[in-house]
Design a protein around this motif. Structure first.
Motif, short mmCIF file in Angstrom:
data_model
loop_
_atom_site.label_atom_id
_atom_site.label_comp_id
_atom_site.label_asym_id
_atom_site.label_seq_id
_atom_site.Cartn_x
_atom_site.Cartn_y
_atom_site.Cartn_z
N LEU A 1 38.84 39.15 43.20
CA LEU A 1 37.59 39.71 42.66
C LEU A 1 37.58 39.64 41.14
CD1 LEU A 1 36.58 42.98 44.55
CD2 LEU A 1 35.69 40.67 44.81
N LYS B 1 36.80 36.22 40.00
CA LYS B 1 35.38 35.90 40.23
C LYS B 1 34.51 36.62 39.20
CE LYS B 1 36.27 35.02 45.03
NZ LYS B 1 36.53 35.75 46.30
N VAL C 1 46.58 34.72 55.64
CA VAL C 1 47.63 34.80 56.65
C VAL C 1 48.22 36.21 56.71
CG1 VAL C 1 49.92 33.96 57.32
CG2 VAL C 1 48.17 32.34 56.57
N VAL C 2 48.47 36.80 55.55
CA VAL C 2 49.01 38.16 55.53
C VAL C 2 48.03 39.14 56.18
CG1 VAL C 2 49.70 40.09 54.04
CG2 VAL C 2 50.48 37.78 53.52
N ALA C 3 46.75 39.01 55.85
CA ALA C 3 45.74 39.92 56.40
C ALA C 3 45.60 39.73 57.91
CB ALA C 3 44.40 39.69 55.71
N ASP D 1 35.04 38.18 55.70
CA ASP D 1 33.97 38.85 54.94
C ASP D 1 34.56 39.75 53.86
OD1 ASP D 1 32.05 37.60 56.36
OD2 ASP D 1 31.61 39.28 57.71
N ASP D 2 35.69 40.38 54.21
CA ASP D 2 36.32 41.27 53.25
C ASP D 2 36.94 40.50 52.09
OD1 ASP D 2 36.57 43.92 52.79
OD2 ASP D 2 38.60 44.08 53.62
N ILE D 3 37.48 39.35 52.39
CA ILE D 3 38.23 38.59 51.38
C ILE D 3 37.32 37.72 50.51
CG2 ILE D 3 39.98 36.79 51.05
CD1 ILE D 3 41.44 37.87 53.50
N PHE D 4 36.36 37.05 51.13
CA PHE D 4 35.54 36.09 50.37
C PHE D 4 34.37 36.77 49.69
CE2 PHE D 4 37.96 33.38 53.05
CZ PHE D 4 38.01 32.14 52.43
N LEU D 5 34.07 36.33 48.50
CA LEU D 5 32.94 36.89 47.77
C LEU D 5 31.64 36.30 48.28
CD1 LEU D 5 32.29 38.82 45.40
CD2 LEU D 5 32.22 36.80 43.94
N GLU D 6 31.61 34.95 48.36
CA GLU D 6 30.44 34.28 48.92
C GLU D 6 30.63 34.28 50.44
OE1 GLU D 6 28.18 33.35 46.93
OE2 GLU D 6 29.20 33.25 44.99
N PHE E 1 50.06 43.98 49.69
CA PHE E 1 49.88 42.66 49.12
C PHE E 1 48.47 42.12 49.30
CE2 PHE E 1 49.85 38.07 49.73
CZ PHE E 1 50.51 37.61 48.60
N ASP E 2 47.95 42.18 50.54
CA ASP E 2 46.64 41.55 50.78
C ASP E 2 45.53 42.29 50.03
OD1 ASP E 2 47.26 43.58 52.57
OD2 ASP E 2 45.83 42.90 54.06
N LEU F 1 44.39 31.71 48.30
CA LEU F 1 43.65 32.57 49.20
C LEU F 1 44.21 32.46 50.62
CD1 LEU F 1 41.32 34.39 48.36
CD2 LEU F 1 39.81 32.86 49.60
N ILE G 1 47.28 32.24 51.50
CA ILE G 1 48.40 33.18 51.66
C ILE G 1 47.86 34.57 52.00
CG2 ILE G 1 50.34 34.27 50.47
CD1 ILE G 1 50.50 31.74 48.71
N SER G 2 46.82 34.94 51.29
CA SER G 2 46.21 36.25 51.50
C SER G 2 45.64 36.37 52.92
CB SER G 2 45.11 36.42 50.46
OG SER G 2 44.69 37.74 50.41
N ASN H 1 35.92 48.15 48.91
CA ASN H 1 35.72 46.72 48.67
C ASN H 1 34.25 46.41 48.42
OD1 ASN H 1 38.40 46.46 49.08
ND2 ASN H 1 38.25 45.21 50.94
N GLU I 1 34.73 26.29 48.97
CA GLU I 1 35.26 26.20 47.61
C GLU I 1 36.29 27.28 47.32
OE1 GLU I 1 32.45 26.54 44.37
OE2 GLU I 1 34.19 26.50 43.05
N GLU I 2 36.00 28.51 47.74
CA GLU I 2 36.91 29.63 47.43
C GLU I 2 38.26 29.53 48.14
OE1 GLU I 2 35.75 33.89 47.42
OE2 GLU I 2 33.76 33.14 47.86
N LYS J 1 48.51 41.21 59.84
CA LYS J 1 48.42 42.66 59.86
C LYS J 1 47.33 43.11 60.84
CE LYS J 1 47.35 45.22 56.15
NZ LYS J 1 47.45 45.63 54.74
N PHE K 1 45.82 41.23 46.45
CA PHE K 1 45.38 39.86 46.33
C PHE K 1 43.87 39.76 46.32
CE2 PHE K 1 45.83 35.44 46.62
CZ PHE K 1 47.11 35.23 46.18
N PHE K 2 43.28 40.57 47.18
CA PHE K 2 41.82 40.63 47.23
C PHE K 2 41.26 41.10 45.87
CE2 PHE K 2 38.28 43.65 47.79
CZ PHE K 2 37.28 42.75 48.14
N LYS L 1 32.41 44.81 45.18
CA LYS L 1 31.62 43.57 45.27
C LYS L 1 30.22 43.79 44.71
CE LYS L 1 33.69 41.37 49.34
NZ LYS L 1 33.40 41.09 50.75
#
Lengths: 625, 81
Positions: free
Chosen positions: A43, A46, B45-47, B15-20, A34-35, B40, B42-43, A6, B34-35, B50, A38-39, A10
């Motif tokens: 990306l 973006k 909640v799944v993460a 941190d893993d999911i968001f770019l900013e 899925f996650d 996002l 849904i993503s 990841n 904003e992101e 898990k 989705f990630f 990035k």
């Protein structure tokens, strides 16, 4: 190349590095969760926003509409991601929840205005229910199933006829709960049996423009219990669990890609420890394992049986082995348990050259693009060499256990026919005849005499609905002898039939060794007194057989019959059609303009003299047969 | 796990999911980032399910109004394990 993490991705993204896209595609191919996907998808979006430069010119976006009785968020997100990372970016229309009937039938609505090229239709599970009693007469239950099938296919037909789109239609997931118990199998009124019947009938009754997205199969593969998710339905009307959305969108992406991309044509196999256990040069004919005497032998035999079934489905088989030729051939000639025979292979290479070189030579001999080749080997080093030095080939590592070879190949998704045409089934015979032709060519030195000796017969026909599957198949797979590489779906081909602005024809060729089938396609677009050649393509199997000359003769004849005075030829260069770069000048066309992305040529046909050839033309286009 | 501990763990998932980079605080809500849109979410909640090994009940994530309430919900579901 190690898989990017990841953070790697990035970093590439933030640095605006174009290598981001390739790394993203590799990660996407390998990702299962899925996650994670989705990630990756977020990306990707973006990276677009930040303008990370794309490595090469991107193809035109496919207009894809999704409608159905579920929320199509976030299915659309994954679908868009899978398609784009496989080189097929899409422009999406996402329908409202459960509004599909009005969307499909309302000619003035948003869906029609969008003009989709492909429409995906996901009917709600509540349709897949018999409305009466479990104990109703079987005939009444069957009639209800047929009525539902008819209704769904009618909606597909409406969409196809009014929007000229291909339709992907999902079938029904079977229930995963015990209710109503074992009685479910004794009546068509249970959801279980009712949906099975509806799915069966849908598949069998679907016309060629309807492509079934087989959710029943996908849920079965995962386990319906893990595919369905009641909470996700109650919360946001999802068609299944997150894991199932991944299966679903991957499948739909594959299905949509297969409309425009052909399956692979050639399967190239290693020998030692791939088709049999052991090394024949070391262990001898008696020492190799194949056949029903040992578990390992059974596994190799089962693998051979499957490979043979691929050949029967029209895949060309070839051997590429590091071996002494005579030793390599011996098991095929002498081992009683071998399923595959030498005659099953269109090419057989056993030497000590690098396999990547052998594959290139093989492609040249068979006159096929390297990108239509799949290579399988039990040796990861050989697979790696092919990946590095012949990257166009899809190379598959079979893994350490022969028991899994079969499954690896069955799940590779590279040889899935969209439809099986009669031409496919003849293919090995055609290529074997090509070898006989080549040996005839070696025995006669005079090209004219050789061509005359082939006793070629050609049949030229305007496009017909009957030919549409084969026409679209060839239009979508032909790369090398293709002047413009314009792809068309079956629906788009059919749309040309009634269009007076277009002159279309195809040519079939036969000779004394066999039938080549439909091998050349032309689409002409009338523009005043010019006839512009929108598409001219030909199967490379028949290069230098004077088919090009006969096609030009026919083009000139039709142009004049349409009152045109000039043929306009266009050449759009791609990575693969270098072969026809000088095609038009070679046939006497004058250069109008030559630029890197597009060249144009013109030929005055008012005094055109047909080029004499050795092909006897039995019928011409737009003539009664 | 208390709220602060859950938020610290959540921070690594975000941190893993968001770019900013997003600095999580108990008061932070999705509308301020904003992101952080419905996709996002849904993503996330799944993460989260898990990573924490929990499963939320129907509709309950939707009722949390900020990161603090979301962390409290995670802590409650963790206690039941």
């Amino acid at each position: 190349m190690a898989t990017a993490t990841n953070d790697d991705l990035k970093k590439l993204l933030l640095g605006g590095d174009p290598a981001f896209w390739e790394r993203l595609a590799v990660r996407t191919r390998e990702a299962a969760e899925f996650d994670e996907l989705f990630f990756l998808s977020s990306l990707r979006k973006k990276a677009h926003k930040r303008g990370v430069p794309l490595p090469s010119a991107t193809p035109e976006k496919l207009r894809l509409a999704l409608v159905g009785g579920y929320s199509l968020y976030p299915l659309h997100e994954l679908l868009e991601h899978f398609l784009e990372t496989q080189g097929a970016p899409v422009e999406l229309f996402v329908g409202d929840y459960d509004n599909f009937t009005s969307e499909i039938t309302d000619g003035a609505g948003r869906l029609h205005a969008f003009r989709p090229q492909v429409l995906f239709f996901l009917p709600s599970a509540r349709f897949g229910k018999y409305p009466g009693q479990l104990t109703d007469p079987r005939a009444a239950q069957e009639a209800e199933a047929r009525r539902l099938v008819q209704h769904l296919l009618d909606l597909c037909r409406t969409a196809h006829e009014r929007m000229q789109c291909e339709v992907a239609l999902a079938n029904f997931v079977l229930p995963a709960r015990h209710d109503p118990g074992p009685y479910r199998s004794r009546t068509l009124g249970s959801d279980w049996n009712f949906r099975k019947l509806v799915n069966l009938e849908l598949g069998l009754a679907a016309p060629p423009y309807v492509h079934i997205c087989d959710l029943e199969f996908l849920a079965n593969r995962r386990g319906a219990h893990g595919a369905l998710d009641d909470r996700a339905w109650f919360e946001s009307k999802q068609p299944g669990s997150p894991a199932f959305l991944v299966d679903f969108s991957r499948e739909l992406a594959q299905l949509i890609l297969s409309l425009r991309r052909p399956p692979k044509k050639v399967l190239v196999l290693d020998l030692d420890n791939t088709l049999w256990g052991g090394v024949v040069a070391d262990d001898g004919l008696e020492g190799i394992e194949v056949g029903d005497t040992s578990p390992r032998g059974e596994a190799f035999k089962a693998f051979q049986r499957y490979v043979k079934s691929l050949k029967d489905r029209g895949v060309l088989l070839a051997v590429c082995s590091k071996n002494d030729h005579a030793k390599a051939a011996e098991p095929f000639e002498k081992h009683p348990e071998m399923v595959l025979q030498l005659s099953d292979f269109a090419a057989f290479t056993a030497n000590w050259e690098p396999k990547s070189d052998n594959l290139r030579r093989m492609a040249a001999e068979l006159k096929l693009g390297l990108d239509s080749f799949v290579f399988v080997d039990d040796n990861p080093a050989e697979v790696d060499i092919v990946r590095q030095f012949a990257p166009e080939v899809t190379a598959i590592y079979l893994g350490p256990d022969p028991a899994e070879y079969l499954a690896t190949l069955q799940d590779c998704r590279l040889f899935e026919p969209r439809s099986i045409t009669a031409d496919d089934l003849q293919r090995t015979t055609q290529y074997r005849s090509e070898q006989e032709r080549q040996s005839l060519l070696a025995s006669v030195t005079d090209m004219d005499a050789y061509l005359a000796s082939l006793a070629m017969e050609g049949v030229i026909s305007e496009f017909t609905a009957l030919d549409a599957p084969r026409l679209s198949q060839l239009i979508n797979k032909s790369n090398q002898f293709n002047l413009t590489t314009r792809r068309r779906t079956e629906a788009e081909v059919l749309a040309l039939l009634g269009d007076a602005a277009y002159v279309t024809f195809s040519m079939r060729l036969k000779d004394r060794f066999g039938d080549h089938g439909l091998i050349s396609i032309v689409i002409g677009h009338k523009q005043g007194t010019n006839l512009e050649i929108d598409t001219w393509l030909m199967s490379c199997r028949v290069l230098k057989r004077q088919v090009e000359e006969e096609v030009l003769n026919e083009l000139a004849r039709l142009a004049r019959a349409q009152g045109c005075t000039r043929l306009i030829g266009v050449y759009l260069p791609t990575a693969k059609n270098e072969m026809v770069k000088d095609h038009y000048p070679r046939f006497g066309f004058a250069t109008v303009s030559e630029t890197p992305p597009r060249s144009e040529y013109a030929l005055d046909v008012t005094n055109f003299q047909p080029v004499p050839t050795k092909i006897k033309i039995l019928r011409r286009a737009y003539e009664p047969s | 796990m208390n709220q602060a501990e859950v938020i610290a763990r959540l921070q690594t998932i975000f941190d893993d999911i968001f770019l900013e980079p997003v600095k999580l605080t108990p008061q932070l809500s999705a509308t301020e980032v904003e992101e952080w849109d419905s996709l996002l979410q849904i993503s996330i909640v799944v993460a989260v399910e898990k990573a924490f090994g929990v499963r939320f009940r129907v509709g309950e994530v939707e009722t949390t109004r900020n990161v603090g309430e979301f962390a409290d919900l995670i802590a409650r579901r963790l206690q039941e394990k």
